[in-house]
Design an enzyme around this catalytic site. Structure first.
Site, short mmCIF file in Angstrom:
data_model
loop_
_atom_site.label_atom_id
_atom_site.label_comp_id
_atom_site.label_asym_id
_atom_site.label_seq_id
_atom_site.Cartn_x
_atom_site.Cartn_y
_atom_site.Cartn_z
N LYS A 100 -4.42 -6.69 3.33
CA LYS A 100 -4.42 -5.57 2.37
C LYS A 100 -5.85 -5.27 1.90
CE LYS A 100 -2.87 -2.39 -0.46
NZ LYS A 100 -3.86 -2.08 -1.43
N HIS B 125 -7.54 -3.43 4.59
CA HIS B 125 -6.96 -2.07 4.56
C HIS B 125 -7.71 -1.21 3.54
CE1 HIS B 125 -4.46 0.87 2.41
NE2 HIS B 125 -3.86 1.12 3.55
N ASN B 126 -7.92 -1.76 2.37
CA ASN B 126 -8.60 -0.98 1.33
C ASN B 126 -10.06 -0.72 1.69
OD1 ASN B 126 -6.16 -1.29 -0.02
ND2 ASN B 126 -7.14 -1.47 -2.00
N GLU C 213 -9.96 2.04 3.90
CA GLU C 213 -9.65 3.22 3.05
C GLU C 213 -10.94 3.77 2.43
OE1 GLU C 213 -6.33 2.61 0.16
OE2 GLU C 213 -7.76 3.20 -1.37
N SER D 167 0.83 -1.21 0.00
CA SER D 167 0.00 0.00 0.00
C SER D 167 0.86 1.25 0.00
CB SER D 167 -0.92 0.03 1.21
OG SER D 167 -1.65 1.24 1.20
#
Ligand code: 6PG
Length: 481
Positions: A182, A185-186, A189, A128
């Protein structure tokens, strides 16, 4: 055979990752299907470090020290499979293939299994930080075998962002652990960006502030607990003037948000795991809604007369007080989004046997990645103090922040409803908090209805067991086996 590692797929992310590796003193073999990308990389940036340019995949593989470590940075899905299929016949047992793209974690599990049957280590590596991060220090979430991480660690930990001397890179668990982290995480986000967007909309629509003034508000927020990469960037974007029209830049950008899929995957996985990631889901759906432009036009037209809301139902709003309310609502909603994301990490870890260390995840998200924020220090501390934390909402720092902000949060959601300013992430985060807080939920009524129309049974508050009422008959209660 002098390269420490190889990178194939030299579009922006792959190219920047290769440069980052070379700049840290590692010899890196570089390859791209279209050779010109490889040659232009070596021509333009060859003086930054030691690159070994390879025109064919055979030369590329041959250039890398054994056990080989090969980073694949191509589009998720079929293109990734195609590159893996090309590489595998050229590899030896013990070699390591690293997928550094945004792969769907189930694909990573499948690939890991297929390659480990051949003695090849497959690593799903979440990276990232966008283009800039790839070049100057991303956050790196690694899944795979211990053998693979041992081989990769010197490179990965040197190219990652560093916070307080700690690299924002870690071996999080086997197979798809890194890609799953990940993905979440997105998802976070998406939630972060939606909350920021709702804050902007409220400040503008309710207070009539101009984007440049709102930029100042965000700049100020960035001095406090909300300090983060995305808040800082928001101030920068809102202050930007479009050069061709002279208008605020944000006003000339099309208002249909796109998505490549990671947010959608996060929500799909959360549904499978049964984790209510309402903030992430609202953020993902808000993007979908924004894209339904013809439906938006139809509804706008039908309800054109509704544009003026009854002023009698609107509370007065004081500018400074409202700005501060929105700040508090943003912070509280952000806590909810992260609490939900970390719940999903815990559930995914349990389901797939990854043994994720949530404190470690917070630690490597403190720098390099898109959601990097002061906030992550607090999450790291919360898990350090209590590794088995039930939810982030009850960690002392966050519990205080919510307790102090809850009235402001309610006022903001109320104002958004009164004025017709959509704030789905604010509202659903508040509802989530109130749902968890509630002594008795109306889920009891849902259970009763399910039993009535489908004999789905229910439990009772006063004794153990499973029960059914004969709704169509004498309403006697039985206890089916
Ligand atoms: C990152 C970003 C990166 C990318 C997303 C955007 O962590 O560096 O998340 O992975 O910007 O793919 O995704 P959407 O196109 O779905 O917004």
């Amino acid at each position: 055979t002098r390269a420490t590692i190889g990178v194939t797929g030299l579009a922006t992310m792959g190219r920047n990752l290769a440069r980052n590796i070379a700049r840290h003193g590692h010899t890196v073999a570089v390859h791209n299907r279209t050779t010109s990308r490889m040659t232009s990389l070596v021509e333009q940036f060859g003086d930054e470090g030691d690159f070994v340019g390879a025109e064919t995949i055979e030369d590329f593989v041959a250039a890398i020290q054994k056990p080989r470590a090969i980073i694949v940075m191509v589009k998720a899905g079929a293109p990734t499979d195609a590159v893996i299929d090309e590489l595998v016949p050229l590899l030896d047992e013990g070699d390591i293939v690293v997928d550094a793209g945004n792969a769907y974690f189930a694909d990573t599990r499948r690939r890991e299994k297929a390659l480990s049957d051949k003695g090849i280590h497959f690593v799903g590596m979440g990276v990232s930080g966008g283009e800039e991060g790839a070049l100057n220090g991303p956050s790196i979430m690694v899944g795979g075998s211990d053998h693979a991480y041992e081989r990769l660690a010197p490179v990965v930990e040197s190219i990652a962002a560093q916070v307080d001397g700690t690299p924002c890179a870690a071996h999080l668990g086997p197979d798809a652990a890194g890609h799953f982290v990940k993905m979440v995480h997105n998802g976070i986000e998406y939630a972060d960006m939606q909350l920021i967007a709702e804050s902007f909309d409220l400040l503008r629509s309710v207070l009539g502030l101009e984007p440049a003034q709102i930029a100042d508000v965000f700049r100020e927020w960035n001095e406090g607990d909300l300090e983060s990469f995305l808040i800082e960037m928001t101030a920068d974007v809102l202050a930007h003037t479009d050069s061709s029209t002279g208008k605020p830049f944000v006003d000339v950008v099309g208002d249909a948000a796109e998505q490549k899929g990671t947010g959608r995957w996060t929500v799909q996985s959360a549904l499978d795991l049964g984790v209510p990631v309402t903030g992430i889901a609202e953020a993902t759906f808000a993007r979908s809604l924004s894209g339904h432009t013809s439906q938006r036009a139809a509804v706008r037209e039908t309800f054109a007369d509704l544009a003026e809301l009854d002023p009698a139902t609107q509370r007065d709003v004081d500018r400074d007080a409202f700005v501060d309310d929105v700040r508090a609502a943003l912070y509280a909603s952000k806590i909810v989004a992260y609490a939900q994301g970390f719940d999903q990490l815990a559930a995914g870890s349990k389901e797939h046997g990854w043994d994720l260390d949530l404190g470690e995840v917070a630690t490597i998200w403190r720098g390099g990645c898109i959601i990097r924020a002061r906030f992550l220090d607090r999450i790291k501390e919360a898990y350090a103090a209590e590794p088995g934390l039930e939810t982030l909402l009850t960690a002392p720092w966050f519990a205080d922040a919510i307790g102090n902000g809850v009235q402001a949060w309610r006022r903001v959601v109320a104002v958004s409803a009164e004025r017709g300013v959509p704030a789905p992430a604010f509202a659903s985060s508040l509802a989530y908090f109130d749902g968890l807080r509630r002594d008795r939920l109306p889920a009891a009524l849902i259970q009763a209805l399910r039993d009535n129309f489908g004999a789905h049974t229910y439990t009772r508050t006063d004794r153990e067991g499973t029960f059914h009422t004969d709704w169509a008959g004498d309403r006697a209660e039985s206890s089916p086996a």
